[in-house]
Design a protein around this motif. Structure first.
Motif, mmCIF file in Angstrom:
data_model
loop_
_atom_site.group_PDB
_atom_site.id
_atom_site.type_symbol
_atom_site.label_atom_id
_atom_site.label_comp_id
_atom_site.label_asym_id
_atom_site.label_seq_id
_atom_site.Cartn_x
_atom_site.Cartn_y
_atom_site.Cartn_z
ATOM 1 N N ALA A 139 0.853 -1.190 0.000
ATOM 2 C CA ALA A 139 0.000 0.000 0.000
ATOM 3 C C ALA A 139 0.891 1.243 0.000
ATOM 4 O O ALA A 139 2.008 1.208 0.517
ATOM 5 N N PRO A 140 0.417 2.347 -0.612
ATOM 6 C CA PRO A 140 1.277 3.529 -0.728
ATOM 7 C C PRO A 140 1.656 4.099 0.631
ATOM 8 O O PRO A 140 0.833 4.137 1.534
ATOM 9 N N SER A 141 2.922 4.472 0.752
ATOM 10 C CA SER A 141 3.310 5.119 1.998
ATOM 11 C C SER A 141 4.113 6.395 1.787
ATOM 12 O O SER A 141 4.376 7.122 2.749
ATOM 13 N N ASP A 142 4.512 6.678 0.549
ATOM 14 C CA ASP A 142 5.300 7.899 0.323
ATOM 15 C C ASP A 142 4.678 8.858 -0.689
ATOM 16 O O ASP A 142 4.649 10.056 -0.467
ATOM 17 N N VAL A 143 4.220 8.317 -1.783
ATOM 18 C CA VAL A 143 3.665 9.210 -2.807
ATOM 19 C C VAL A 143 2.253 8.757 -3.183
ATOM 20 O O VAL A 143 1.903 7.583 -3.030
ATOM 21 N N ILE A 144 1.480 9.709 -3.665
ATOM 22 C CA ILE A 144 0.109 9.394 -4.073
ATOM 23 C C ILE A 144 0.156 8.457 -5.284
ATOM 24 O O ILE A 144 0.975 8.656 -6.194
ATOM 25 N N PRO A 145 -0.653 7.394 -5.295
ATOM 26 C CA PRO A 145 -0.641 6.471 -6.440
ATOM 27 C C PRO A 145 -1.011 7.209 -7.733
ATOM 28 O O PRO A 145 -1.749 8.183 -7.695
ATOM 29 N N LYS A 146 -0.467 6.737 -8.834
ATOM 30 C CA LYS A 146 -0.709 7.420 -10.111
ATOM 31 C C LYS A 146 -2.158 7.259 -10.572
ATOM 32 O O LYS A 146 -2.787 8.200 -11.001
ATOM 33 N N PHE A 147 -2.690 6.037 -10.449
ATOM 34 C CA PHE A 147 -4.033 5.768 -10.981
ATOM 35 C C PHE A 147 -5.052 5.587 -9.866
ATOM 36 O O PHE A 147 -4.691 5.224 -8.746
ATOM 37 N N PRO A 148 -6.324 5.799 -10.213
ATOM 38 C CA PRO A 148 -7.368 5.517 -9.220
ATOM 39 C C PRO A 148 -7.451 4.021 -8.915
ATOM 40 O O PRO A 148 -6.959 3.192 -9.694
ATOM 41 N N THR A 149 -8.082 3.703 -7.812
ATOM 42 C CA THR A 149 -8.337 2.310 -7.451
ATOM 43 C C THR A 149 -9.839 2.152 -7.257
ATOM 44 O O THR A 149 -10.507 3.064 -6.746
ATOM 45 N N ASN A 150 -10.351 1.037 -7.650
ATOM 46 C CA ASN A 150 -11.739 0.681 -7.420
ATOM 47 C C ASN A 150 -12.075 0.904 -5.939
ATOM 48 O O ASN A 150 -11.308 0.496 -5.066
ATOM 49 N N PRO A 151 -13.203 1.583 -5.606
ATOM 50 C CA PRO A 151 -13.479 1.934 -4.204
ATOM 51 C C PRO A 151 -13.544 0.737 -3.265
ATOM 52 O O PRO A 151 -13.124 0.823 -2.114
ATOM 53 N N GLU A 152 -14.092 -0.393 -3.751
ATOM 54 C CA GLU A 152 -14.158 -1.571 -2.864
ATOM 55 C C GLU A 152 -12.758 -2.055 -2.501
ATOM 56 O O GLU A 152 -12.505 -2.481 -1.381
ATOM 57 N N VAL A 153 -11.872 -1.980 -3.480
ATOM 58 C CA VAL A 153 -10.491 -2.422 -3.220
ATOM 59 C C VAL A 153 -9.789 -1.421 -2.299
ATOM 60 O O VAL A 153 -9.097 -1.806 -1.351
ATOM 61 N N ALA A 154 -9.994 -0.130 -2.579
ATOM 62 C CA ALA A 154 -9.380 0.905 -1.738
ATOM 63 C C ALA A 154 -9.837 0.742 -0.292
ATOM 64 O O ALA A 154 -9.040 0.791 0.648
ATOM 65 N N TYR A 155 -11.147 0.510 -0.138
ATOM 66 C CA TYR A 155 -11.707 0.295 1.199
ATOM 67 C C TYR A 155 -11.009 -0.880 1.884
ATOM 68 O O TYR A 155 -10.576 -0.807 3.034
ATOM 69 N N GLN A 156 -10.892 -1.970 1.139
ATOM 70 C CA GLN A 156 -10.316 -3.187 1.693
ATOM 71 C C GLN A 156 -8.863 -2.973 2.135
ATOM 72 O O GLN A 156 -8.450 -3.428 3.200
ATOM 73 N N ILE A 157 -8.119 -2.242 1.310
ATOM 74 C CA ILE A 157 -6.704 -2.007 1.626
ATOM 75 C C ILE A 157 -6.574 -1.225 2.931
ATOM 76 O O ILE A 157 -5.778 -1.575 3.804
ATOM 77 N N VAL A 158 -7.391 -0.189 3.063
ATOM 78 C CA VAL A 158 -7.313 0.626 4.292
ATOM 79 C C VAL A 158 -7.805 -0.183 5.488
ATOM 80 O O VAL A 158 -7.188 -0.208 6.550
ATOM 81 N N LYS A 159 -8.905 -0.886 5.290
ATOM 82 C CA LYS A 159 -9.506 -1.673 6.375
ATOM 83 C C LYS A 159 -8.508 -2.724 6.884
ATOM 84 O O LYS A 159 -8.342 -2.906 8.087
ATOM 85 N N GLU A 160 -7.854 -3.397 5.957
ATOM 86 C CA GLU A 160 -6.945 -4.482 6.349
ATOM 87 C C GLU A 160 -5.837 -3.981 7.246
ATOM 88 O O GLU A 160 -5.394 -4.669 8.158
ATOM 89 N N GLU A 161 -5.391 -2.758 6.956
ATOM 90 C CA GLU A 161 -4.284 -2.226 7.754
ATOM 91 C C GLU A 161 -4.691 -2.043 9.218
ATOM 92 O O GLU A 161 -3.846 -1.987 10.106
ATOM 93 N N THR A 162 -6.004 -1.932 9.473
ATOM 94 C CA THR A 162 -6.453 -1.710 10.855
ATOM 95 C C THR A 162 -6.670 -3.018 11.623
ATOM 96 O O THR A 162 -6.840 -2.994 12.838
ATOM 97 N N TYR A 163 -6.663 -4.147 10.933
ATOM 98 C CA TYR A 163 -6.992 -5.408 11.616
ATOM 99 C C TYR A 163 -6.035 -5.796 12.744
ATOM 100 O O TYR A 163 -6.471 -6.310 13.768
#
Ligand SMILES: *Cc1c(COP(=O)(O)O)cnc(C)c1O
Length: 467
Positions: free
Chosen positions: A21-45
């Motif tokens: 997951a990005p930690s230094d620079v903003i990703p170049k392309f958009p990500t599907n919202p369900e996937v974006a949600y999942q990536i952020v959510k997983e980090e909190t588990y």
């Protein structure tokens, strides 16, 4: 990173879940919202479950209607008063309710107070007001006003260090000790002088859960002020106690009933039972809030004072606070606080039964308390409370161990803060896990690293261990 071509890709079929997951620079392309949600959510588990966190003072449970109300208000900026005038009015009502709970003598329709992000902002505002009042008085007397100080116990919360540093007001710390486990009023006076802007007693000391004796301090200051001609007031930091005392101990005088108490702060997101971040500060009367801090607005027939360090801030918490007042009423708040206190007292009683432990204080006055290793047991133990903290973490519990402040810093303590949502059954589960953890630690053949470090330090101070 590749561009995500097919937005209908199933979440875990996405290339994104193979990448860091990005930690230094903003990703170049958009990500599907369900996937974006999942990536952020997983980090909190891997975090602790908030309901198992006995370290924090901050609310981790609100009912469904409160949650709905706050979610619906998630886009409200409190400062936008022309767009959300009723939120400002509700804020004024919350200030009134709290001022009256704290027995304000102010007779104006709209009492004098301010909302903040937490007690930190509220404490700052109380401190700044005291400093400006003192400064004005000194100027009027033709005396220097460049060396302000305030007096507080070593049991202070870090916000007071920030206040001292950011506004350059010297902090004078009165030691708490084995003899004086809370702020000693007479000792506090020894730290006061003509440059003292206020004394800050605490209700619900973060380190110990105890209450400083505000009534005794008020009496001591009254005598001292009469003798010296100073005018040293009290700001009460009631971050936790401000929402406990009015319900569980209404007879006790710690609030505006006392002569020198001119301002009080509390955390709406602690025992005010609202999700973070919410704090309140109330002044005894408008005349104690310096004009320089007060930006008054008048609309819809309501005069609301605007005081704060922040400009924009979320409005949802204010609605949550107002909802709680209506939903719970005085009796509801009282019952919830009483249950928290009873659960804390129950755990306190069980901790007392551990031969390895010793409770720090002989009473539990707020729903939080601390204990330490029994002094005799400590001489031969192979572990410390830090090891117990680690073990409990493996079971999912967050129960912090720490050393007390200066002059008591040789005592490692463990603390639990009991909040709404922590039942007797959970207490029993936590205690059972604690018994297992202690039993495991008792089996150790060799001392733990934290024990070795602790003994090394304590031996230098002359403490004797028996192994
Ligand atoms: C928690 C606490 C604070 C800071 O409060 P926040 O609401 O976290 O900003 C200040 N003083 C005391 C005594 C506290 O317990």
């Amino acid at each position: 990173m590749k561009e995500e071509k097919y937005l209908e890709t199933p979440v875990f079929a996405s290339d994104r879940v193979l990448e860091a997951a990005p930690s230094d620079v903003i990703p170049k392309f958009p990500t599907n919202p369900e996937v974006a949600y999942q990536i952020v959510k997983e980090e909190t588990y891997p975090q602790t479950n908030p309901m198992l966190n006995l370290a924090t003072f901050v609310t981790t449970y609100m009912d469904d209607y409160a949650t709905r109300l706050m979610n619906e208000a998630i886009n409200i900026n409190y400062i936008d008063e022309t767009e959300y005038p009723r939120v400002a009015v509700i804020n004024g009502k919350c200030i009134n309710i709290l001022a009256n709970l704290w027995n304000t003598p102010e007779t104006r329709k709209w009492k004098t107070g301010a909302v903040g992000i937490g007690s930190s902002e509220a404490c700052m505002l109380g401190g700044i007001a005291a400093w400006l009042r003192w400064k004005k008085r000194r100027m009027e007397q033709g005396k220097p006003y460049d060396k302000p100080n305030f007096v507080i116990s070593t049991g202070m919360q870090v916000v007071w260090e920030k206040f001292s540093q950011l506004w350059q007001v010297e902090m004078r710390q009165v030691p708490i000790s084995r003899e004086h486990i809370t702020l000693d009023p007479q000792l506090a006076l020894q730290y006061c002088d003509e440059n003292t802007i206020c004394v800050v007693p605490i209700q619900g000391v973060t380190w110990t859960g105890l209450n400083d004796d505000v009534e005794a301090l008020d009496a001591a200051l009254d005598e001292y002020n009469a003798k010296t001609g100073y005018n040293i007031p009290i700001h009460v930091d009631a971050a936790s106690g401000g929402f406990i005392l009015p319900f569980l101990n209404p007879e006790k005088k710690w609030d505006f009933r006392l002569k020198w108490v001119l301002s009080i702060s509390t955390s709406g997101h602690k025992y005010g039972l609202v999700y973070p971040g919410l704090g309140w500060v109330i002044w005894k009367d408008k005349k104690y809030l310096p004009d320089e801090m007060n930006f008054s607005v008048n609309y819809l027939g309501a005069e609301i004072s605007q005081v704060g360090l922040n400009f924009s801030r979320p409005g949802a918490q204010i609605l949550g606070q107002y909802y709680n007042y209506i939903r719970l009423g005085f009796e509801g708040y009282k019952a919830i606080q009483k249950n928290s206190l009873e659960i804390a007292r129950y755990i306190w009683g069980e901790i007392a039964k551990f031969p390895q432990f010793h409770n720090y204080a002989q009473e539990v006055v707020n729903p939080l308390f601390i204990w330490h290793l029994d002094q005799e047991y400590d001489k031969s133990a192979k572990w410390t409370l830090y090891d117990l903290q680690d073990k409990l973490k493996q079971y999912g519990w967050m129960v912090p161990a720490y050393t007390l402040p200066a002059s008591l810093e040789d005592i490692v303590v463990m603390r639990v803060v009991i909040k709404q949502g922590f039942t007797r059954d959970m207490a029993d589960m936590m205690l059972a896990d604690m018994r297992s953890a202690v039993a495991e630690l008792e089996q150790l053949a060799y001392p733990t690293n934290s024990r070795i470090a602790y003994e090394k330090e304590e031996k230098q101070k002359g403490k004797v261990f028996t192994h």
